[in-house]
Design a protein around this motif. Structure first.
Motif, mmCIF file in Angstrom:
data_model
loop_
_atom_site.group_PDB
_atom_site.id
_atom_site.type_symbol
_atom_site.label_atom_id
_atom_site.label_comp_id
_atom_site.label_asym_id
_atom_site.label_seq_id
_atom_site.Cartn_x
_atom_site.Cartn_y
_atom_site.Cartn_z
ATOM 1 N N HIS A 145 0.084 -3.712 -7.135
ATOM 2 C CA HIS A 145 1.257 -2.952 -7.543
ATOM 3 C C HIS A 145 2.558 -3.740 -7.403
ATOM 4 O O HIS A 145 3.618 -3.247 -7.793
ATOM 5 N N MET A 146 2.488 -4.947 -6.862
ATOM 6 C CA MET A 146 3.685 -5.754 -6.648
ATOM 7 C C MET A 146 3.770 -6.840 -7.718
ATOM 8 O O MET A 146 2.794 -7.526 -7.990
ATOM 9 N N PHE A 195 -1.925 -4.706 2.909
ATOM 10 C CA PHE A 195 -1.349 -5.647 1.953
ATOM 11 C C PHE A 195 -2.257 -5.890 0.747
ATOM 12 O O PHE A 195 -1.762 -5.922 -0.386
ATOM 13 N N PRO A 196 -3.583 -6.062 0.917
ATOM 14 C CA PRO A 196 -4.436 -6.212 -0.272
ATOM 15 C C PRO A 196 -4.422 -4.973 -1.176
ATOM 16 O O PRO A 196 -4.549 -5.098 -2.393
#
Length: 52
Positions: free
Chosen positions: A42-43, A36-37
């Motif tokens: 990119h999100m 997730f990090p």
């Protein structure tokens, strides 16, 4: 697939249950602290645009 994993884990039902819980926990920790990090930049979660 889950049946195959259950049959592939050695030991009795209790050992299998503990092993599955441990593997699930390890997968969760790896996702939370590694995957997730790496994906966060990119999100577009913090780029909020409100137009009029």
């Amino acid at each position: 697939m889950y049946g195959w994993i259950w049959r592939a884990i050695p030991g009795g039902t209790g050992v299998k249950l503990v092993t599955v819980l441990a593997l699930t926990g390890v997968a969760g920790v790896v996702l939370w602290y590694v995957v997730f990090p790496m994906l966060e930049p990119h999100m577009p979660l913090d780029r909020v645009t409100v137009g009029r």
